[in-house]
Design a protein around this motif. Structure first.
Motif, PDB file in Angstrom:
ATOM      1  N   VAL A  89      38.769  45.048  39.430  1.00  0.00           N
ATOM      2  CA  VAL A  89      38.012  44.627  38.250  1.00  0.00           C
ATOM      3  C   VAL A  89      36.959  45.698  37.979  1.00  0.00           C
ATOM      4  O   VAL A  89      36.160  46.022  38.862  1.00  0.00           O
ATOM      5  N   GLY A 111      43.288  41.437  37.332  1.00  0.00           N
ATOM      6  CA  GLY A 111      42.167  42.336  37.146  1.00  0.00           C
ATOM      7  C   GLY A 111      42.381  43.269  35.964  1.00  0.00           C
ATOM      8  O   GLY A 111      43.448  43.276  35.341  1.00  0.00           O
ATOM      9  N   TYR A 157      38.950  42.636  44.123  1.00  0.00           N
ATOM     10  CA  TYR A 157      38.841  41.215  44.433  1.00  0.00           C
ATOM     11  C   TYR A 157      40.041  40.772  45.263  1.00  0.00           C
ATOM     12  O   TYR A 157      41.191  41.120  44.965  1.00  0.00           O
ATOM     13  N   GLU A 178      47.240  39.114  44.720  1.00  0.00           N
ATOM     14  CA  GLU A 178      46.207  38.924  43.705  1.00  0.00           C
ATOM     15  C   GLU A 178      46.612  39.645  42.418  1.00  0.00           C
ATOM     16  O   GLU A 178      47.239  40.711  42.480  1.00  0.00           O
ATOM     17  N   THR A 187      42.941  43.027  43.595  1.00  0.00           N
ATOM     18  CA  THR A 187      43.073  43.384  42.188  1.00  0.00           C
ATOM     19  C   THR A 187      41.746  43.982  41.721  1.00  0.00           C
ATOM     20  O   THR A 187      40.678  43.440  41.996  1.00  0.00           O
ATOM     21  N   TRP A 200      37.438  33.452  47.402  1.00  0.00           N
ATOM     22  CA  TRP A 200      37.562  34.753  46.748  1.00  0.00           C
ATOM     23  C   TRP A 200      36.503  35.682  47.342  1.00  0.00           C
ATOM     24  O   TRP A 200      35.333  35.283  47.511  1.00  0.00           O
ATOM     25  N   LEU A 209      41.436  35.710  37.366  1.00  0.00           N
ATOM     26  CA  LEU A 209      42.220  36.215  38.475  1.00  0.00           C
ATOM     27  C   LEU A 209      43.089  35.111  39.069  1.00  0.00           C
ATOM     28  O   LEU A 209      42.703  33.939  39.055  1.00  0.00           O
TER      29      LEU A 209
END
Length: 114
Positions: free
Chosen positions: A110, A9, A93, A6, A108, A36, A20
């Motif tokens: 966020v 972010g 995420y 991933e 990743t 997701w 993303l």
């Protein structure tokens, strides 16, 4: 062995946007319903968006109307366009099949500042 990576972010202000990406290697993901997920601080990992093999999408109420999931089967890549971000969207995420069949990637981060 499927690997999920991933990316995309970052730190954004409330109301901002991020896109993303999730790249899958080691398997063709076109036959799978993909999703997701996110895991906020002190919370369980939850499925927030799902896309079928034919492109049909479903969203959690918390992100409906703000997030858009898409997929490019030719690139084995899943995307999540996130608009109108809120502080409560702060989380790590992840992507996976909708049945969580594969090993998780690193995710990743966020972070949405108020």
């Amino acid at each position: 062995q499927v690997q999920l990576v991933e990316s995309g972010g970052g730190l954004v202000q409330t109301g901002g946007s991020l896109r993303l990406s999730c790249a899958a290697s080691g398997s063709i993901f076109s036959p799978y319903i993909m999703g997701w997920y996110r895991q906020g601080p002190g919370k369980q990992r939850e499925l927030i968006a799902r896309i079928s093999t034919g492109g049909r999408t479903n969203y959690a109420d918390s992100v409906k109307g703000r997030f858009t999931i898409s997929r490019d089967n030719t690139k084995n890549t899943l995307y999540l366009q996130m608009n109108s971000l809120k502080p409560e969207d702060t989380a790590v995420y992840y992507c996976n099949t909708d049945s969580r069949a594969w090993n998780w990637g690193q995710g990743t981060q966020v972070t949405v500042s108020s």
